[in-house]
Design a protein around this motif. Structure first.
Motif, PDB file in Angstrom:
ATOM      1  N   TRP A  90       0.854  -1.188   0.000  1.00 52.51           N
ATOM      2  CA  TRP A  90       0.000   0.000   0.000  1.00 52.51           C
ATOM      3  C   TRP A  90       0.886   1.233   0.000  1.00 52.51           C
ATOM      4  N   LEU A  91       1.065   1.809  -1.176  1.00 55.97           N
ATOM      5  CA  LEU A  91       1.796   3.068  -1.312  1.00 55.97           C
ATOM      6  C   LEU A  91       0.801   4.218  -1.403  1.00 55.97           C
ATOM      7  N   LEU A  92       1.091   5.325  -0.735  1.00 54.96           N
ATOM      8  CA  LEU A  92       0.238   6.505  -0.841  1.00 54.96           C
ATOM      9  C   LEU A  92       0.379   7.110  -2.230  1.00 54.96           C
ATOM     10  N   PRO A  93      -0.709   7.684  -2.783  1.00 55.00           N
ATOM     11  CA  PRO A  93      -0.588   8.332  -4.102  1.00 55.00           C
ATOM     12  C   PRO A  93       0.494   9.399  -4.124  1.00 55.00           C
ATOM     13  N   GLN A  94       0.603  10.150  -3.068  1.00 48.52           N
ATOM     14  CA  GLN A  94       1.656  11.141  -2.903  1.00 48.52           C
ATOM     15  C   GLN A  94       2.250  10.980  -1.510  1.00 48.52           C
ATOM     16  N   ALA A  95       3.569  10.975  -1.438  1.00 43.05           N
ATOM     17  CA  ALA A  95       4.215  10.855  -0.126  1.00 43.05           C
ATOM     18  C   ALA A  95       3.766  12.006   0.786  1.00 43.05           C
ATOM     19  N   LYS A  96       3.418  11.676   2.037  1.00 45.92           N
ATOM     20  CA  LYS A  96       2.885  12.662   2.994  1.00 45.92           C
ATOM     21  C   LYS A  96       4.016  13.170   3.879  1.00 45.92           C
ATOM     22  N   PRO A  97       4.299  14.480   3.839  1.00 46.17           N
ATOM     23  CA  PRO A  97       5.373  15.012   4.691  1.00 46.17           C
ATOM     24  C   PRO A  97       4.986  14.946   6.173  1.00 46.17           C
ATOM     25  N   LEU A  98       5.954  14.592   7.011  1.00 46.42           N
ATOM     26  CA  LEU A  98       5.720  14.533   8.451  1.00 46.42           C
ATOM     27  C   LEU A  98       5.877  15.923   9.048  1.00 46.42           C
ATOM     28  N   GLN A  99       4.950  16.281   9.911  1.00 45.66           N
ATOM     29  CA  GLN A  99       4.978  17.590  10.555  1.00 45.66           C
ATOM     30  C   GLN A  99       5.847  17.528  11.815  1.00 45.66           C
ATOM     31  N   GLY A 100       6.492  18.640  12.125  1.00 45.65           N
ATOM     32  CA  GLY A 100       7.272  18.732  13.352  1.00 45.65           C
ATOM     33  C   GLY A 100       8.692  18.235  13.167  1.00 45.65           C
ATOM     34  N   ALA A 147       9.109   1.266  10.223  1.00 40.73           N
ATOM     35  CA  ALA A 147       8.888   1.701  11.612  1.00 40.73           C
ATOM     36  C   ALA A 147       7.477   1.357  12.037  1.00 40.73           C
ATOM     37  N   ARG A 148       7.221   1.546  13.331  1.00 37.65           N
ATOM     38  CA  ARG A 148       5.896   1.359  13.899  1.00 37.65           C
ATOM     39  C   ARG A 148       5.472   2.685  14.524  1.00 37.65           C
ATOM     40  N   ASP A 149       4.256   3.151  14.194  1.00 37.55           N
ATOM     41  CA  ASP A 149       3.813   4.436  14.711  1.00 37.55           C
ATOM     42  C   ASP A 149       3.072   4.249  16.028  1.00 37.55           C
ATOM     43  N   SER A 150       2.495   5.322  16.515  1.00 33.74           N
ATOM     44  CA  SER A 150       1.830   5.294  17.820  1.00 33.74           C
ATOM     45  C   SER A 150       0.573   4.437  17.816  1.00 33.74           C
ATOM     46  N   ASN A 151       0.014   4.159  16.620  1.00 37.08           N
ATOM     47  CA  ASN A 151      -1.164   3.292  16.503  1.00 37.08           C
ATOM     48  C   ASN A 151      -0.779   1.835  16.267  1.00 37.08           C
ATOM     49  N   SER A 152       0.500   1.497  16.394  1.00 38.76           N
ATOM     50  CA  SER A 152       1.023   0.146  16.178  1.00 38.76           C
ATOM     51  C   SER A 152       0.906  -0.289  14.717  1.00 38.76           C
ATOM     52  N   SER A 153       0.814   0.660  13.812  1.00 39.13           N
ATOM     53  CA  SER A 153       0.786   0.351  12.388  1.00 39.13           C
ATOM     54  C   SER A 153       2.207   0.322  11.834  1.00 39.13           C
ATOM     55  N   LEU A 154       2.447  -0.652  10.936  1.00 40.68           N
ATOM     56  CA  LEU A 154       3.746  -0.733  10.280  1.00 40.68           C
ATOM     57  C   LEU A 154       3.761   0.242   9.106  1.00 40.68           C
ATOM     58  N   VAL A 155       4.698   1.168   9.130  1.00 42.60           N
ATOM     59  CA  VAL A 155       4.740   2.226   8.118  1.00 42.60           C
ATOM     60  C   VAL A 155       6.101   2.210   7.439  1.00 42.60           C
ATOM     61  N   TRP A 156       6.134   2.923   6.328  1.00 48.76           N
ATOM     62  CA  TRP A 156       7.374   3.063   5.534  1.00 48.76           C
ATOM     63  C   TRP A 156       7.680   4.544   5.427  1.00 48.76           C
ATOM     64  N   LEU A 157       8.788   4.954   6.008  1.00 46.86           N
ATOM     65  CA  LEU A 157       9.207   6.353   6.018  1.00 46.86           C
ATOM     66  C   LEU A 157      10.487   6.513   5.220  1.00 46.86           C
ATOM     67  N   TYR A 158      10.694   7.730   4.728  1.00 53.64           N
ATOM     68  CA  TYR A 158      11.986   8.014   4.105  1.00 53.64           C
ATOM     69  C   TYR A 158      12.380   9.463   4.370  1.00 53.64           C
ATOM     70  N   TRP A 216      11.238  14.542   6.248  1.00 54.23           N
ATOM     71  CA  TRP A 216      10.789  13.160   6.346  1.00 54.23           C
ATOM     72  C   TRP A 216       9.404  13.035   5.734  1.00 54.23           C
ATOM     73  N   PHE A 217       9.159  11.869   5.128  1.00 55.88           N
ATOM     74  CA  PHE A 217       7.883  11.618   4.455  1.00 55.88           C
ATOM     75  C   PHE A 217       7.382  10.229   4.822  1.00 55.88           C
ATOM     76  N   LEU A 218       6.068  10.099   4.879  1.00 52.51           N
ATOM     77  CA  LEU A 218       5.389   8.823   5.023  1.00 52.51           C
ATOM     78  C   LEU A 218       4.989   8.367   3.612  1.00 52.51           C
ATOM     79  N   HIS A 219       5.485   7.193   3.198  1.00 50.79           N
ATOM     80  CA  HIS A 219       5.280   6.752   1.812  1.00 50.79           C
ATOM     81  C   HIS A 219       4.310   5.582   1.693  1.00 50.79           C
TER      82      HIS A 219
END
Length: 457
Positions: free
Chosen positions: A382-392, A429-440, A450-453
């Motif tokens: 599951w790739l996002l249509p556009q990579a989502k930039p991480l805030q903060g 990585a694993r986020d605060s919701n225990s979801s496995l995510v792909w960051l770059y 940093w982006f969530l892809h």
């Protein structure tokens, strides 16, 4: 060498190509009969006479069929399905078999087998008209009192060459087995690798049931051609012509097939969804690409691959009834950039596609290549249509924090020569919701943001 002639007389002037010949004989079916006994099948048609047909070299096939008499007997029996005007003969030279087929064909099975014992002397009594040469030359020979081939063959070669020319001598030599550089060569016939046929409707109509009825006749012709080639196809291109243009339809199958019932079912589902603004006058179908079908190995136990075939058939019906975009197949490209590495296409894997209907159009077909991605680098489906930039701030890798590092980094650096260069470090990585995510982390960015892809399902 042993050549068999399958010849017949034309009723009117015909084209020189066998696939364009129109007579009481089906040249394609006759070729199919000849090709059962030898891969060396040659087309021949007289230039000034009325005969046409096939020449087959069968000496190399004697052992396969149990000997010369067994092969000739089987061919004679199968040839009885054709009209009585079909003339058969055999000889140890191709031209000799052609002459015998024109003027002294076998009248019975015994006559056909007896030709195995024929030699050059059996050709001497043939009439002079069997030669495929100029009619003026035939008249000259008649005026000289020559009536049989033996009269010409006994003439001195030098005198024959000076008076009657090299081409006539070359055909004589080819019939009697003498070497001559000008003798006509027997060129093996190669069937066309594409199929195209058009059918004009007996009356103009926009009724789908009538159009489907006549389209099924074209489907039968396509499937018969595919069975002759021992091939299947994934796509059939249709054109429905009317007074103001044509309507185009592409029938697609997830797997190559020559099954008539499969194509009829797909055509029915597609035609139900079509609407014609004008009466259809003619239909045309084209098979521009075919694939060799594997030999079927039936088993007493259930075939594990049968479920795959059923799934492909289900996908075909869904796309035919609901549209082309309903079912798409994923394939990988040789591009390390994740957003460019996975593409969707209508068929699972097409190679060497012949774009006969789109000349000049560049058609790109991705190929499935699992070696593109390293096995040690997990990639999310599951790739996002556009990579989502991480805030903060940048993610802090610590246990119990908002981000927990699982693996990485994986460096992806590619495309520096084009308009979409990338230099990234990917992390699982694993986020605060225990979801496995792909960051770059984008290393080409001034702030190295940093982006969530993607997400791992």
């Amino acid at each position: 060498m042993r050549w068999i002639a399958l010849s017949y007389k034309q009723t009117c002037q015909k084209p020189s190509k066998p696939q364009e010949a129109e007579s009481q004989f089906d040249a394609s079916s006759l070729f199919e009969l000849a090709a059962r006994y030898s891969p060396m099948v040659c087309w021949r048609q007289d230039q000034h006479h009325e005969y046409m047909g096939w020449l087959v070299e069968v000496h190399s096939s004697f052992r396969l069929f149990g000997g010369a008499q067994a092969l000739l007997s089987q061919l004679w029996q199968n040839a009885e399905e054709f009209p009585a005007e079909l003339q058969l003969a055999n000889h140890h030279t191709a031209t000799g078999a052609w002459w015998l087929g024109k003027c002294a064909p076998a009248r019975s099975h015994d006559d056909f087998l007896a030709m195995l014992n024929f030699n050059e002397n059996s050709l001497l009594a043939l009439p002079m008209s069997v030669l495929d040469c100029d009619t003026k030359l035939q008249s000259t020979w008649q005026q000289c009192g020559f009536n049989r081939l033996g009269d010409l063959w006994r003439l001195p070669r030098d005198g024959f060459l000076r008076r009657f020319g090299a081409q006539a001598l070359a055909e004589l030599d080819s019939g009697f087995g003498a070497q001559n550089k000008l003798a006509p060569a027997a060129v093996a016939h190669k069937p066309a690798n594409t199929f195209e046929k058009e059918k004009e409707l007996p009356f103009h109509s926009d009724r789908l049931d009538l159009i489907e009825h006549h389209a099924q006749a074209l489907l039968e012709a396509v499937c018969n051609w595919l069975k002759q080639q021992k091939c299947g196809t994934r796509e059939l291109h249709w054109a429905f012509m009317h007074a103001h243009g044509e309507e185009v339809l592409r029938l697609r199958s997830a797997q190559p097939t020559d099954c008539l019932e499969t194509w009829k079912r797909l055509l029915h589902h597609q035609l139900v969804r079509m609407q014609f603004d004008d009466d259809i006058r003619s239909l045309k179908v084209c098979c521009a690409h075919s694939e060799l079908l594997p030999n079927v190995n039936n088993s007493f136990l259930p075939d594990p691959a049968e479920s795959t075939h059923n799934w492909n058939s289900t996908c075909d019906v869904l796309r035919a009834r609901l549209g082309e975009q309903t079912v798409l197949f994923a394939a990988t490209e040789s591009d390390p950039r994740p957003e460019c590495s996975i593409v969707l296409q209508h068929t699972p894997l097409l190679k060497n596609t012949n774009t006969a209907f789109k000349k000049g159009e560049k058609k790109h077909t991705p190929e499935l290549d699992n070696s593109t991605l390293p096995s040690s680098a997990p990639r999310p489906l599951w790739l996002l249509p556009q990579a989502k930039p991480l805030q903060g701030k940048a993610p802090e890798w610590k246990t119990g924090g908002p981000w927990q590092l699982l693996s990485g980094p994986e460096r992806v650096e590619f495309g520096w020569w084009d308009s979409q260069p990338c230099k990234r470090d990917y992390y699982c990585a694993r986020d605060s919701n225990s979801s496995l995510v792909w960051l770059y982390q984008d290393l080409l960015d001034e702030n190295s943001r940093w982006f969530l892809h993607g997400y791992f399902a």
